[in-house]
Design a protein around this motif. Structure first.
Motif, PDB file in Angstrom:
ATOM      1  N   LEU A  14      -5.949  -7.774   9.338  1.00 40.79           N
ATOM      2  CA  LEU A  14      -6.599  -8.600   8.109  1.00 40.79           C
ATOM      3  C   LEU A  14      -7.792  -9.517   8.818  1.00 40.79           C
ATOM      4  O   LEU A  14      -8.566  -9.554   8.148  1.00 40.79           O
ATOM      5  CB  LEU A  14      -5.485  -9.191   7.392  1.00 40.79           C
ATOM      6  CG  LEU A  14      -6.014  -9.840   5.822  1.00 40.79           C
ATOM      7  CD1 LEU A  14      -6.638  -8.700   5.141  1.00 40.79           C
ATOM      8  CD2 LEU A  14      -5.011 -10.447   5.172  1.00 40.79           C
ATOM      9  N   ASN A  66       0.478 -10.632  -1.587  1.00 42.26           N
ATOM     10  CA  ASN A  66       0.508  -9.939  -2.857  1.00 42.26           C
ATOM     11  C   ASN A  66       1.351 -10.387  -3.933  1.00 42.26           C
ATOM     12  O   ASN A  66       2.435 -10.684  -3.779  1.00 42.26           O
ATOM     13  CB  ASN A  66       0.945  -8.390  -2.674  1.00 42.26           C
ATOM     14  CG  ASN A  66      -0.024  -7.535  -1.831  1.00 42.26           C
ATOM     15  OD1 ASN A  66      -1.138  -7.863  -2.056  1.00 42.26           O
ATOM     16  ND2 ASN A  66       0.316  -6.562  -1.149  1.00 42.26           N
ATOM     17  N   ASP A  87       0.063  -2.494   3.871  1.00 40.06           N
ATOM     18  CA  ASP A  87       0.597  -3.044   4.606  1.00 40.06           C
ATOM     19  C   ASP A  87      -0.324  -2.630   6.165  1.00 40.06           C
ATOM     20  O   ASP A  87      -0.323  -3.537   7.060  1.00 40.06           O
ATOM     21  CB  ASP A  87       1.839  -2.405   4.920  1.00 40.06           C
ATOM     22  CG  ASP A  87       2.762  -2.754   4.031  1.00 40.06           C
ATOM     23  OD1 ASP A  87       2.692  -3.985   3.622  1.00 40.06           O
ATOM     24  OD2 ASP A  87       3.721  -1.920   3.577  1.00 40.06           O
ATOM     25  N   ARG A  97      -3.224  -5.463   6.330  1.00 35.56           N
ATOM     26  CA  ARG A  97      -2.498  -6.679   6.932  1.00 35.56           C
ATOM     27  C   ARG A  97      -2.248  -7.002   8.213  1.00 35.56           C
ATOM     28  O   ARG A  97      -2.484  -8.250   8.839  1.00 35.56           O
ATOM     29  CB  ARG A  97      -1.125  -6.873   6.168  1.00 35.56           C
ATOM     30  CG  ARG A  97      -0.457  -8.364   6.320  1.00 35.56           C
ATOM     31  CD  ARG A  97       0.732  -8.508   5.796  1.00 35.56           C
ATOM     32  NE  ARG A  97       0.933  -8.263   4.216  1.00 35.56           N
ATOM     33  CZ  ARG A  97       0.522  -9.170   3.555  1.00 35.56           C
ATOM     34  NH1 ARG A  97       0.120 -10.424   3.791  1.00 35.56           N
ATOM     35  NH2 ARG A  97       0.470  -8.841   2.243  1.00 35.56           N
ATOM     36  N   ILE A 124      -3.421  -6.271  -0.854  1.00 32.46           N
ATOM     37  CA  ILE A 124      -3.738  -5.774   0.416  1.00 32.46           C
ATOM     38  C   ILE A 124      -2.643  -4.924   1.023  1.00 32.46           C
ATOM     39  O   ILE A 124      -1.340  -5.039   0.505  1.00 32.46           O
ATOM     40  CB  ILE A 124      -3.945  -6.765   1.597  1.00 32.46           C
ATOM     41  CG1 ILE A 124      -2.789  -8.016   1.478  1.00 32.46           C
ATOM     42  CG2 ILE A 124      -5.283  -7.491   1.162  1.00 32.46           C
ATOM     43  CD1 ILE A 124      -2.853  -8.979   2.412  1.00 32.46           C
TER      44      ILE A 124
END
Length: 283
Positions: free
Chosen positions: A223, A258, A217, A220, A215
């Protein structure tokens, strides 16, 4: 004399009854307990607790109806255009029907996930009376999704240990299904997908490790927000929002990290921790 005593004794109750009857149907504001008689405080506090729950449910229903109307408008508009185009003969019949089928499938998925989100809010108000084995639920979900795993020829591995969770069985299945389905969707063909269910003295942890793109930044930051799919064409963006609601309802935590290797993203590790049921809970 007895009549007068009874009238005086029940006056606060009758006053409270009149106050409630004179309220508007949608008025769920708490009762004022500052000057209330001591003997009525438990009743008034219980009434206020009920009103807060009703207010919360009502707000959830309003938000659900509002979001449903907004989100279903787009696929229905697309479907209308596709039908009109097919009727005019602008596209090949097979192509037109295929496009219509895809649009209906996306709208159906959206409707099902919105119903699931509403069901989480409903079950959150209902106390679970028994423990559910997360390991058994997880393996059932994995079996249901096995055709998707086989379709991508994934190197799939699952390792579980019994983990009783005080919850409704549907919640554990929905949580596991959404997380595993996400991992399968973003895994490359012939990639490795590992599912582990671990536990310690007080908590169980589900760890799903895929070999997908991870994913960004930017993603996120939003998310777990509803309708924030990683790819605009990949889903409704409700799956992780449902997972977050279920996890919080069960008093747990969810984290997506990650996995790095040689300075590059090697995949995504999704971890959900939930408290174990009390030893006396029945499975």
């Amino acid at each position: 004399v007895v009549f007068v005593v009874v009238q005086r004794a029940t006056r606060p109750v009758r006053r409270l009854s009149t106050l409630l009857q004179e309220r508007q149907l949608d008025d769920l504001t708490p009762l004022q307990v500052v000057d209330a008689p001591v003997e009525l405080l438990p009743l008034m506090e219980a009434t206020n607790t009920t009103m807060r729950r009703l207010h919360h449910l009502l707000e959830n229903q309003k938000r659900f109806v509002r979001d449903t109307a907004h989100q279903l408008r787009t696929p229905l508009a697309v479907l209308k255009v596709q039908v009109q185009s097919a009727l005019r003969g602008d596209v090949d019949p097979i192509q037109g029907l295929t496009e219509i089928s895809h649009t209906v499938e996306r709208a159906t998925q959206l409707a099902n996930q919105m119903l699931a989100l509403a069901k989480v809010a409903q079950l959150a108000q209902e106390k679970a009376t028994a423990a559910v084995d997360w390991a058994s639920s997880l393996r059932e979900v994995a079996l249901d999704l096995s055709p998707l795993i086989a379709d991508k020829a994934l190197d799939f591995e699952i390792d579980t240990t019994p983990a009783p969770i005080q919850t409704h069985a549907w919640m554990l299945r929905e949580l596991s299904r959404n997380l595993l389905h996400n991992a399968i969707r973003y895994s490359p063909v012939q990639g490795k997908l590992q599912v582990r269910l671990l536990r310690d003295a007080s908590h169980a942890a589900l760890v799903i490790s895929d070999c997908g793109p991870g994913i960004s930044d930017e993603l996120r930051k939003r998310l777990f927000q509803p309708f924030s799919a990683g790819q605009s064409h990949s889903g409704s963006g409700l799956g992780l929002a449902i997972c977050l609601e279920i996890t919080h309802t069960l008093g747990g935590q969810i984290e997506l990290v990650n996995r790095m290797a040689h300075g590059q993203i090697d995949g995504l590790d999704t971890t959900v921790r939930l408290p174990l049921a009390a030893p006396s809970a029945d499975l």
